[in-house]
Scaffold this motif. Structure first.
Motif, short mmCIF file in Angstrom:
data_model
loop_
_atom_site.label_atom_id
_atom_site.label_comp_id
_atom_site.label_asym_id
_atom_site.label_seq_id
_atom_site.Cartn_x
_atom_site.Cartn_y
_atom_site.Cartn_z
N ILE A 1 -37.26 -22.72 14.51
CA ILE A 1 -38.33 -23.73 14.54
C ILE A 1 -38.15 -24.71 13.39
CG2 ILE A 1 -40.82 -24.06 14.32
CD1 ILE A 1 -41.07 -21.23 15.66
N ASN A 2 -37.76 -24.21 12.22
CA ASN A 2 -37.50 -25.09 11.08
C ASN A 2 -36.30 -26.01 11.34
OD1 ASN A 2 -39.63 -24.11 9.56
ND2 ASN A 2 -38.39 -22.56 8.52
N ASP A 3 -35.39 -25.56 12.21
CA ASP A 3 -34.24 -26.38 12.60
C ASP A 3 -34.58 -27.36 13.71
OD1 ASP A 3 -32.63 -25.12 10.76
OD2 ASP A 3 -31.68 -23.76 12.19
N ASN A 4 -35.87 -27.44 14.05
CA ASN A 4 -36.37 -28.36 15.07
C ASN A 4 -35.99 -27.95 16.49
OD1 ASN A 4 -38.07 -30.61 15.42
ND2 ASN A 4 -36.33 -31.95 15.84
N VAL A 5 -35.74 -26.65 16.69
CA VAL A 5 -35.54 -26.14 18.03
C VAL A 5 -36.85 -26.25 18.81
CG1 VAL A 5 -35.30 -23.93 19.27
CG2 VAL A 5 -33.57 -24.62 17.60
N LYS A 6 -36.75 -26.58 20.10
CA LYS A 6 -37.96 -26.78 20.91
C LYS A 6 -38.20 -25.65 21.91
CE LYS A 6 -38.81 -30.63 18.89
NZ LYS A 6 -39.87 -30.62 17.84
N GLU B 1 -32.95 -22.03 21.15
CA GLU B 1 -32.58 -20.82 20.42
C GLU B 1 -32.67 -19.63 21.38
OE1 GLU B 1 -31.63 -18.23 17.13
OE2 GLU B 1 -31.45 -20.39 17.43
N LYS C 1 -38.48 -18.29 13.25
CA LYS C 1 -38.94 -19.22 12.20
C LYS C 1 -37.81 -20.13 11.75
CE LYS C 1 -42.67 -16.40 10.21
NZ LYS C 1 -43.10 -15.61 9.03
N LEU D 1 -31.36 -27.70 20.82
CA LEU D 1 -32.80 -27.62 21.01
C LEU D 1 -33.24 -26.26 21.55
CD1 LEU D 1 -33.57 -31.14 22.53
CD2 LEU D 1 -33.68 -30.42 20.14
N GLY E 1 -45.68 -24.73 14.85
CA GLY E 1 -44.56 -25.55 15.26
C GLY E 1 -44.69 -26.01 16.70
N ASN E 2 -43.86 -26.99 17.05
CA ASN E 2 -43.85 -27.58 18.39
C ASN E 2 -42.71 -26.94 19.19
OD1 ASN E 2 -44.12 -29.21 20.63
ND2 ASN E 2 -43.03 -30.95 19.70
N PHE E 3 -43.00 -25.87 19.87
CA PHE E 3 -41.97 -25.15 20.62
C PHE E 3 -42.63 -24.42 21.79
CE2 PHE E 3 -43.76 -22.11 17.68
CZ PHE E 3 -43.83 -20.94 18.41
#
Length: 324
Positions: free
Chosen positions: A177-182, A137, A174, A135, A214-216
C-alpha cells in the motif's frame, strides 16, 4: 552480468512465486531480460494442475532445449515437485525452496545438475519481489490444502495446509500500500481453509486487511465449498465491504453427487447450490466464478446432464471448463 529469463505457467500463486524469484535474483545482481535468446539461464516456473498446461510446458521445454542447447535451464514450481523423474536431467527447485533460487542457478551455470525439492520449510513471505503489474500485490496466504481430490496433484506439489500468519500478511500488505499498489490479490491453493491450522480464518484476515488505511481493494482467490460452509455466515457479508471486490471463485467441478464423491470433493451439489443462493442473497450483484471438469473417468451421460442442470439453476457468471 549474468542474465535470466523467466516463463510462468499456471495460477496467480505461481505468478507471485516468479515475482519473488525475480526480486531475489535482481538483488543478487542478475539482470532479467525479456527475450529468451538474450538469457544466460532460462527459468520455467511450472504448473501441474491441468493436463493441457503441463503438456504445453513439455512441448515448450523440448523446443527451447533444441534451439538453445548451450543455455542453462532451471525447472521450478509444481512439476519438479510432483513428478521429479520427468525433469531429472535439469536443475530443479520446488515451490517451498524458491528463496534458494540463486544457489540452484549457480549450479546450473556451472553445468551441475542440482535438485532443491525439500518441503520442510515455508519460504519467507517478505522476500524481495518485482511485481509483474506495479499496481497489483499478489500475496500467497497459505501453501498446500486440506483436500485430497482424485484429479489434482496440488497436495503432492504443495503439501498439506500451512498458513502464513496474519501479522506477516498484513506487514506485506502495508508495504504494498505504501508503494501505491491498488489491488491486493489473496491467493493460495484454497483460500477458504486459510488459518485452519492456526485457529484463525479468512474472515479474521479480511477484517484485519480492510482496517488498513489506504486506497486499495482486495480480491479473494479460489476457495473450495467444503471449507466455505465452516465460515460462510461470518465471511460472506464481508464481501459487501467497499475494500473487497464483489467476486468469489467457488468450484463445483461436477453436478453429479456420484461424480463428486468419486472426485473426493467432500460436498454435494445441493450444498454448493445452497451456498450460491446464500452468496447472491447476502451480496447483491456479486460475480460468481466456478470450475467444471468434463469427462471425468466415472462420468456418464446422465452425470453430465446433471452438471448441465446445475449450471442452468445456478447461472454462474464465469465458468472455467477443463477436459479431464
Amino acid at each position: 552480468m549474468i542474465t535470466f529469463y523467466i516463463e510462468t505457467y499456471g495460477c496467480a500463486h505461481n505468478t507471485a512465486d516468479s515475482e519473488r524469484m525475480t526480486g531475489i535474483l535482481q538483488e543478487s545482481n542478475l539482470q532479467q531480460v525479456d527475450a529468451i535468446q538474450e538469457a544466460d539461464v532460462i527459468i520455467f516456473n511450472t504448473c501441474t494442475v491441468k493436463g493441457p498446461t503441463e503438456d504445453a510446458f513439455f512441448n515448450r521445454l523440448e523446443s527451447i532445449s533444441q534451439l538453445y542447447p548451450e543455455k542453462a535451464i532451471v525447472i521450478a514450481g509444481c512439476i519438479p515437485q510432483s513428478d521429479p523423474q520427468k525433469v531429472k536431467k535439469y536443475s530443479t527447485i520446488g515451490p517451498r525452496q524458491q528463496h534458494n533460487i540463486k544457489s540452484i542457478i549457480t549450479s546450473a551455470l556451472n553445468h551441475n545438475t542440482a535438485h532443491l525439492l525439500e518441503t520442510g520449510e515455508m519460504p519467507p513471505l517478505n522476500l524481495p519481489k518485482v511485481r509483474k503489474n506495479p499496481l497489483i500485490e499478489i500475496i500467497p496466504i497459505n501453501l498446500g490444502c486440506m483436500s485430497r481430490c482424485t484429479f489434482c496433484k496440488t497436495k503432492q506439489a504443495r503439501g498439506d495446509l500451512e498458513s502464513y500468519s496474519i501479522q506477516d500478511i498484513t506487514a506485506v500488505a502495508k508495504v504494498a500500500i505504501n508503494d501505491n499498489v491498488k489491488e491486493l490479490w489473496l491467493t493460495s491453493q484454497d483460500t477458504m481453509c486459510y488459518g485452519f491450522d492456526q485457529q484463525t480464518s479468512l474472515t479474521t484476515l479480511l477484517q484485519q486487511l480492510t482496517a488498513l488505511e489506504g486506497n486499495f481493494r482486495i480480491r479473494v482467490g479460489m476457495g473450495n465449498p467444503i471449507h466455505l460452509k465452516k465460515i460462510k455466515q461470518d465471511l460472506i457479508p464481508l464481501f459487501n465491504h467497499n475494500k473487497i471486490y464483489k467476486f468469489i471463485h467457488l468450484p463445483i467441478q461436477a453436478g453429479s453427487n456420484k461424480v463428486l464423491k468419486d472426485m473426493r470433493r467432500g460436498n454435494t451439489k445441493e450444498e454448493w447450490l445452497s451456498q450460491i443462493e446464500y452468496i447472491r442473497t447476502t451480496v447483491p450483484k456479486i460475480t460468481i466464478a466456478t470450475d467444471i471438469i468434463v469427462g471425468f473417468p466415472t462420468e456418464t451421460e446422465e452425470d453430465f446432464q446433471e452438471t448441465l442442470n446445475v449450471v442452468k439453476d445456478a447461472k454462474p457468471d464465469i465458468i472455467n471448463i477443463a477436459r479431464f
